[in-house]
Design an enzyme around this catalytic site. Sequence first.
Site, short mmCIF file in Angstrom:
data_model
loop_
_atom_site.label_atom_id
_atom_site.label_comp_id
_atom_site.label_asym_id
_atom_site.label_seq_id
_atom_site.Cartn_x
_atom_site.Cartn_y
_atom_site.Cartn_z
N HIS A 1 0.89 -1.24 -0.09
CA HIS A 1 0.05 -0.16 -0.11
C HIS A 1 0.90 1.28 0.03
O HIS A 1 1.65 1.89 1.16
CB HIS A 1 -0.74 -0.05 1.27
CG HIS A 1 -1.89 1.15 1.27
ND1 HIS A 1 -3.15 1.01 1.58
CD2 HIS A 1 -1.81 2.26 1.34
CE1 HIS A 1 -3.94 1.80 1.43
NE2 HIS A 1 -2.96 3.06 1.26
N HIS B 1 1.36 5.16 -2.19
CA HIS B 1 0.68 6.18 -3.20
C HIS B 1 1.66 6.75 -3.90
O HIS B 1 2.27 7.74 -3.73
CB HIS B 1 0.04 7.21 -2.32
CG HIS B 1 -1.19 6.67 -1.71
ND1 HIS B 1 -2.36 7.10 -2.10
CD2 HIS B 1 -1.25 6.12 -0.47
CE1 HIS B 1 -3.48 6.64 -1.21
NE2 HIS B 1 -2.69 5.85 -0.45
N GLN C 1 -10.08 9.07 -4.15
CA GLN C 1 -9.71 9.94 -3.07
C GLN C 1 -10.76 10.77 -2.58
O GLN C 1 -10.94 11.06 -1.34
CB GLN C 1 -8.45 11.06 -3.24
CG GLN C 1 -7.88 11.76 -2.33
CD GLN C 1 -7.00 11.16 -1.19
OE1 GLN C 1 -6.16 10.63 -1.62
NE2 GLN C 1 -7.72 11.07 -0.11
N HIS D 1 -9.72 1.91 1.08
CA HIS D 1 -9.47 2.67 2.25
C HIS D 1 -10.59 2.64 2.99
O HIS D 1 -11.56 3.25 2.85
CB HIS D 1 -9.02 3.94 1.88
CG HIS D 1 -7.65 4.29 1.43
ND1 HIS D 1 -7.21 3.90 0.23
CD2 HIS D 1 -6.68 5.04 1.69
CE1 HIS D 1 -5.94 4.11 -0.11
NE2 HIS D 1 -5.48 4.87 0.88
N GLU E 1 -10.66 4.76 7.66
CA GLU E 1 -9.35 5.42 8.00
C GLU E 1 -9.54 6.62 9.06
O GLU E 1 -9.54 7.72 8.34
CB GLU E 1 -8.42 5.78 6.88
CG GLU E 1 -7.09 6.18 7.20
CD GLU E 1 -6.30 6.92 6.04
OE1 GLU E 1 -6.81 6.67 4.84
OE2 GLU E 1 -4.88 6.98 6.35
N ASP F 1 2.46 3.29 2.94
CA ASP F 1 1.42 4.23 2.60
C ASP F 1 2.11 5.40 2.19
O ASP F 1 1.65 5.77 0.85
CB ASP F 1 0.58 4.78 3.87
CG ASP F 1 -0.82 5.14 3.57
OD1 ASP F 1 -1.07 5.24 2.31
OD2 ASP F 1 -1.49 5.66 4.51
FE FE2 Z 1 -3.41 5.20 1.47
#
Ligand code: FE2
Length: 415
Positions: free
Chosen positions: A56, A58, A151, A209, A212, A308
């Site tokens: 995971h 980005h 997102q 996701h 979170e 992450d």
């Molecule tokens: Fe993430």
Amino acid sequence: MKIINARLRGDEQLFTLQIEAGKFSRISPQEGILFSDLESYDANGNLCSVPFVEPHIHLDAALTAGEPNWNISGTLFEGIERWAERKPLLTEEDVQTRALKTIELLVANGVQFIRTHVDVTDPNLVALKALVKIREQIKDKLHLQIVAFPQEGILSYPNGKGLMEQAIKEGADVIGGIPHFEFTREYGVESMRWVIELAQKTGKLVDVHCDEIDDGAARFLEVLATAALEAGIGERVTASHTTAMHSYNNAYCSKLFRLLKMSKINFVSCPTESMHLQGRFDGYPKVRGITRVKEMREAGLNVCLAEDSIQDPWYTLGNGKLLRVLDSAIHSCHMMGYNELENGLDLITNNGARTLQIEEQYGIEIGKPANFIILEGGNDLEVIQKQGEVLLSVKEGNVLLERKPAEILTGPVFG
Ligand code: FE2
């Protein structure tokens, strides 16, 4: 290629590993220490492990910290605001340059398998298209999975569903989601059902996701797990973060674990990122904001660790070292029991491989592709203690990286 004087996980003996045509052809215990020769790589008693898996990250946002503005509060929500400012500046070249630099960092630290999320709440899908090209460019060296990550929401962003479907057509491997960020609980629930339906239709993997947030009322995990269970695709589904679980009451969590075990879904925890971003609405005491990694391991759920972010609007630090992430999880999740340390590397190796569904390429076994790393230390505990460097990384018999161990040139000697 031949590796001598190597240790394998869970075994005290020294081994010789022979590699032919990119595959392990022989793995045999040695009688004693072998003398090195020009033909062989001498592991010097260090551990020969399956490679690290980064499940995971980005890559589209990596190395953008401070551009155009720094995240001053350090919160997740300010991170999303800062990213919204950076996103319009994205170009294909910009994304590719930063992604490749970040991949180099990961490779330098023993990673050979990566799952990246890519923000697809962008009508032009700039970052997604750039990463699809990168995946093609590096495919002989590295396994890269791309998650279509909404997102700003699937139902809460204009044409969110259409962009997700377009991202799949453009080449995304995995379907993402962000139910706790949708405008309403109903949108969050609907988005989870839609994601699982899309996975059934397309045969793609899922990585959401999920919850979170420190809100103990964020319970989209039960929706995702139920949908995955009912569709019979749990092993192909992953819940990332699930930090709200930290704040769930224990009675609810006990009931939830029954469903999680039945569903067979996977979990990714990002302990460094979560410790930094969560607990921001607390005075003291502050929640740690990390999902229940220790309890998941004890319950037999498949949980792995990830970084992450690397130097992005959410997290200014980060360097590609999964051993640092593991060390952080050991501390923050109370996992320093010997039995937890002796197989601690599972959290950044085998468990990640299961999450990415790459097990046929993964494992130190005769006939499997020769994908492995040599780590400083003779077993999991020593590797975690030393937090040493990756000395060698080999993918399908090709050397991706070789490094000399660091050496003190002058300094005190007491014994
Ligand atoms: Fe993430």
